[in-house]
Design a protein around this motif. Structure first.
Motif, PDB file in Angstrom:
ATOM      1  N   ASP A  47     -38.480  54.417  -9.209  1.00 41.54           N
ATOM      2  CA  ASP A  47     -37.863  55.755  -8.410  1.00 41.54           C
ATOM      3  C   ASP A  47     -38.936  56.300  -7.195  1.00 41.54           C
ATOM      4  O   ASP A  47     -38.839  57.287  -6.849  1.00 41.54           O
ATOM      5  N   GLY A  48     -39.893  55.219  -7.134  1.00 38.40           N
ATOM      6  CA  GLY A  48     -40.904  55.778  -6.081  1.00 38.40           C
ATOM      7  C   GLY A  48     -40.418  55.750  -4.843  1.00 38.40           C
ATOM      8  O   GLY A  48     -39.323  55.102  -4.413  1.00 38.40           O
ATOM      9  N   SER A  49     -41.173  55.973  -3.858  1.00 38.79           N
ATOM     10  CA  SER A  49     -40.875  56.076  -2.437  1.00 38.79           C
ATOM     11  C   SER A  49     -41.395  54.640  -1.902  1.00 38.79           C
ATOM     12  O   SER A  49     -42.417  54.099  -2.462  1.00 38.79           O
ATOM     13  N   GLY A  50     -40.783  54.073  -0.997  1.00 34.88           N
ATOM     14  CA  GLY A  50     -41.117  52.865  -0.305  1.00 34.88           C
ATOM     15  C   GLY A  50     -42.504  53.053   0.505  1.00 34.88           C
ATOM     16  O   GLY A  50     -43.143  52.105   0.351  1.00 34.88           O
ATOM     17  N   TRP A  51     -42.683  54.108   0.958  1.00 33.73           N
ATOM     18  CA  TRP A  51     -44.076  54.422   1.710  1.00 33.73           C
ATOM     19  C   TRP A  51     -45.144  54.342   0.872  1.00 33.73           C
ATOM     20  O   TRP A  51     -45.912  53.896   1.284  1.00 33.73           O
ATOM     21  N   SER A  52     -45.130  55.086  -0.528  1.00 34.45           N
ATOM     22  CA  SER A  52     -46.231  54.700  -1.406  1.00 34.45           C
ATOM     23  C   SER A  52     -46.425  53.154  -1.904  1.00 34.45           C
ATOM     24  O   SER A  52     -47.586  53.183  -2.015  1.00 34.45           O
ATOM     25  N   GLY A 124     -40.718  45.690   4.918  1.00 34.16           N
ATOM     26  CA  GLY A 124     -39.519  45.260   4.875  1.00 34.16           C
ATOM     27  C   GLY A 124     -39.012  45.300   3.487  1.00 34.16           C
ATOM     28  O   GLY A 124     -37.995  45.855   3.198  1.00 34.16           O
ATOM     29  N   VAL A 125     -39.850  44.613   2.620  1.00 35.00           N
ATOM     30  CA  VAL A 125     -39.491  44.601   0.991  1.00 35.00           C
ATOM     31  C   VAL A 125     -39.235  46.008   0.657  1.00 35.00           C
ATOM     32  O   VAL A 125     -38.527  46.214  -0.210  1.00 35.00           O
ATOM     33  N   ASN A 126     -40.305  46.820   0.893  1.00 35.01           N
ATOM     34  CA  ASN A 126     -40.183  48.125   0.255  1.00 35.01           C
ATOM     35  C   ASN A 126     -39.044  48.887   0.922  1.00 35.01           C
ATOM     36  O   ASN A 126     -38.595  49.734  -0.004  1.00 35.01           O
ATOM     37  N   ALA A 127     -38.616  48.933   1.959  1.00 40.40           N
ATOM     38  CA  ALA A 127     -37.638  49.484   2.497  1.00 40.40           C
ATOM     39  C   ALA A 127     -36.240  48.958   1.865  1.00 40.40           C
ATOM     40  O   ALA A 127     -35.411  49.686   1.615  1.00 40.40           O
ATOM     41  N   LEU A 128     -36.044  47.604   1.801  1.00 41.06           N
ATOM     42  CA  LEU A 128     -35.104  47.054   0.827  1.00 41.06           C
ATOM     43  C   LEU A 128     -35.090  47.477  -0.460  1.00 41.06           C
ATOM     44  O   LEU A 128     -33.896  47.949  -0.907  1.00 41.06           O
ATOM     45  N   LEU A 129     -36.192  47.468  -1.346  1.00 42.13           N
ATOM     46  CA  LEU A 129     -35.985  47.820  -2.676  1.00 42.13           C
ATOM     47  C   LEU A 129     -36.124  49.412  -3.072  1.00 42.13           C
ATOM     48  O   LEU A 129     -35.513  49.729  -3.789  1.00 42.13           O
ATOM     49  N   MET A 132     -37.000  54.017   2.577  1.00 44.63           N
ATOM     50  CA  MET A 132     -38.013  54.778   3.430  1.00 44.63           C
ATOM     51  C   MET A 132     -37.967  56.303   3.719  1.00 44.63           C
ATOM     52  O   MET A 132     -38.474  56.755   4.341  1.00 44.63           O
ATOM     53  N   GLY A 133     -36.778  56.729   2.861  1.00 42.29           N
ATOM     54  CA  GLY A 133     -36.145  58.099   3.128  1.00 42.29           C
ATOM     55  C   GLY A 133     -37.322  58.988   2.267  1.00 42.29           C
ATOM     56  O   GLY A 133     -38.409  58.647   1.791  1.00 42.29           O
ATOM     57  N   GLY A 134     -36.773  60.118   2.192  1.00 39.61           N
ATOM     58  CA  GLY A 134     -37.592  61.459   1.445  1.00 39.61           C
ATOM     59  C   GLY A 134     -37.995  62.082   2.332  1.00 39.61           C
ATOM     60  O   GLY A 134     -38.255  62.218   3.540  1.00 39.61           O
TER      61      GLY A 134
END
Lengths: 268, 311
Positions: A47-52, A124-129, A132-134
């Motif tokens: 449930d973390g953010s893609g950015w972190s 890319g990977v983290n945006a997908l998984l 990148m919202g929040g």
């Protein structure tokens, strides 16, 4: 004169025709994927953010980018001496300075390729998984900054500052490789800068002498300046001051490297 | 731009000196290399052959003096001077993780005007066609030597420098290289500068040799003119006689007569040989044969350098 870029192309060939290089890229890709997938699918995760996540991976893996580039950089000149190929390289109608420059450029291009891979893949990977919202304030707080910029700009700036440190360490490695013609020594000393640097820096920061401000080591981590506008590392040591010190060291290191390479008698 | 020196030499070494610390490695070496010759550079191990070659191609700095290649100074116009030079300095080390072809392709990018067609031509010439796309790691020493020659002649140099080129080659390979170098000199007008400590090799390969010892040039001579029958006391004759002891007693040391295996030897020209023969026959000795003994380059070399002494 004919094309200098051909020299750079040759040096690139020497880097990318080696399996070692592709193993480095492979390790980087696998680590990004592994960290993200574990964080996403482990029990209680996801449930973390893609950015972190991207920040965490950058923090961990940019060191890998530096290490890999140091390895390539340490080999680029010393390796030619070890194998004896330097003799064939230097008897071409090119000045030694230009040959050395082509090597330096190819190493920097390699560093850029690795860093770009980490950035694009991490994003890319983290945006997908994770997406990148929040809320922007929350993301920026999680990234550890009080600046009011977009997360994307922050990440770019972070990579930029890390890349400046990389350039310094890799240039030191390039110098040692050229001056001592020993790849091992170049790797060892540069990694000491990278790893031991932060510990030594912490100790040095305790000292209240003015000369500490001018040491190379304490300026190697520029990302501190991203915390907030007007941040000072020490009293009066601003981002501009740090960049100035780094630039002075850079010119010195480059000058020594080129001078030694131009003057050296090749007797391998 | 491209000029020959007044004496027709294409390369000139002018008072080349190398000092490291207080030690003089090469001492005031001057040498002219004429066009289209195979020029040998002969000396015992450690005499400074490789150091001289390194200075000629700019790998080492000269302490004093200069090397002029087709009118360009290696010291001041390195890029122009080296443009016309092909060389193998010591072993032909190539990038082992690349194929032979990629090695050549890489070096071809560093000199303008080398087409792919020229690369193929050179590969064919050195006889590596079947293996050129294999990694150099898999090559034998002989094949690496060939690849080394290929990169050295790829750009049609006017001066080809080969440092101990026969090292590690089998007899067939040596012969092939020898023929090839002679062909390059005669047909393409290339000046070939070959260093070696193998004397017999030089005799077969070169038009002229320079002999160096302990960093000093001792002699330059043309091959083929060394055995001069009428040379002033230089030649030697062997007499095959039935009673060598009696013959020696009869001559009593004239013309430097001394015992040799199965007969006796004298020092002197043709006239001396005829005189000695007349003496022996008149003295009732039977002379079965007279042979002129050419001093080989090897003998002369050993004479001059006092054996393989490394100073």
């Amino acid at each position: 004169m004919f094309d200098f870029l051909q020299l750079v192309a040759n040096e690139n060939l020497k880097i990318y025709r080696r399996i070692r290089t592709w193993i480095m890229f492979g390790i980087l890709v696998i680590l990004v994927l592994a960290i993200s997938l574990i964080a996403r699918y482990m029990p209680g995760g996801g449930d973390g953010s893609g950015w972190s996540m991207m920040m965490t991976e950058t923090f961990l893996l940019f060191i890998m980018v530096t290490i890999f580039t140091v390895v390539v950089s340490a080999e680029t000149v010393a390796g030619e001496f070890t194998s004896g190929t330097i003799k064939l390289l230097l008897i071409r109608p090119w000045s030694r300075s230009k040959i050395l420059l082509s090597k330096y450029i190819s190493v920097m291009l390699f560093a850029f390729a690795l860093a770009a891979t980490l950035f694009v893949l991490g994003f890319g990977v983290n945006a997908l998984l994770f997406g990148m919202g929040g809320a922007r304030e929350e993301i920026l707080a999680a990234l550890g900054t009080n600046r009011d910029i977009s997360p994307f700009s922050y990440m770019l700036a972070y990579y930029g500052f890390e890349f400046i440190s990389l350039i310094m360490i890799v240039t030191v490695s390039f110098m040692i490789s050229t001056v001592f013609r020993s790849g091992g020594l170049a790797i060892g000393l540069s990694l000491f800068f990278l790893m031991g640097g932060s510990v030594v820096t912490m100790l040095l920061m305790q000292l209240d002498y003015a000369w500490v401000d001018y040491l190379l080591l304490i300026h190697l981590d520029l990302t501190n300046y991203l915390i907030e506008p007007g941040f000072e590392l020490r009293d009066g040591v601003t981002l501009g001051f740090s960049l100035g010190v780094l630039a002075a060291y850079y010119v010195l290191i480059i000058a020594v490297t080129w001078l030694v390479f131009n003057k050296r008698d090749v007797a391998t | 731009m491209e000029k020959l020196a007044p004496n027709g030499s294409i390369v000139q070494l002018k008072n080349v000196t190398k000092r490291i610390g207080r030690r003089t490695i090469i001492d005031d070496l001057s040498l002219d290399l004429p066009e289209a010759q195979v020029f040998g550079f002969l000396g015992p191990n450690g005499s400074g052959k490789t150091t001289t070659i390194r200075m000629m191609v700019g790998l080492m700095a000269m302490t004093e003096g200069d090397v002029i290649i087709r009118g360009h100074s290696v010291r001041d116009e390195f890029e122009k001077a080296i443009r016309h030079v092909g060389a193998i300095v010591e072993n032909p080390e190539m990038y082992k993780y690349l194929s032979g072809y990629d090695n050549l392709l890489m070096f071809s990018r560093m000199i303008p005007g080398i087409t792919r067609q020229r690369i193929d031509e050179v590969v064919e010439l050195v006889g590596l066609k079947g293996r050129i796309h294999d990694k150099v790691r898999t090559y034998s020493l002989g094949m690496r030597q060939r690849l080394g020659v290929a990169q050295a002649i790829m750009h049609k140099p006017t001066l080809l420098i080969l440092d101990e080129p026969t090292n590690g080659l089998d007899p067939a390979g040596i012969r092939e290289l020898r023929d090839y170098l002679r062909k390059l000199a005669k047909e393409e007008g290339i000046t070939v500068f070959v260093s070696s400590h193998l004397l017999s090799e030089m005799e077969l390969m070169c038009d002229r040799v320079a002999i160096i010892q302990a960093g000093k040039l001792i002699d330059v001579r043309d091959i083929g003119q060394t055995a001069d029958a009428d040379g002033a006391g230089g030649a030697a004759f062997f007499f095959d006689v039935d009673k060598p002891e009696d013959a020696l007693a009869l001559l009593a040391g004239a013309h430097g007569a001394q015992a040799a295996e199965g007969g006796l030897a004298i020092v002197g020209g043709r006239e001396a040989a005829a005189d000695v023969n007349a003496l022996l026959v008149r003295g009732g000795l039977r002379v079965y044969g007279i042979r002129m003994q050419n001093k080989s380059l090897e003998d002369q070399f050993l004479e001059m350098t006092g054996g393989e002494r490394i100073v």
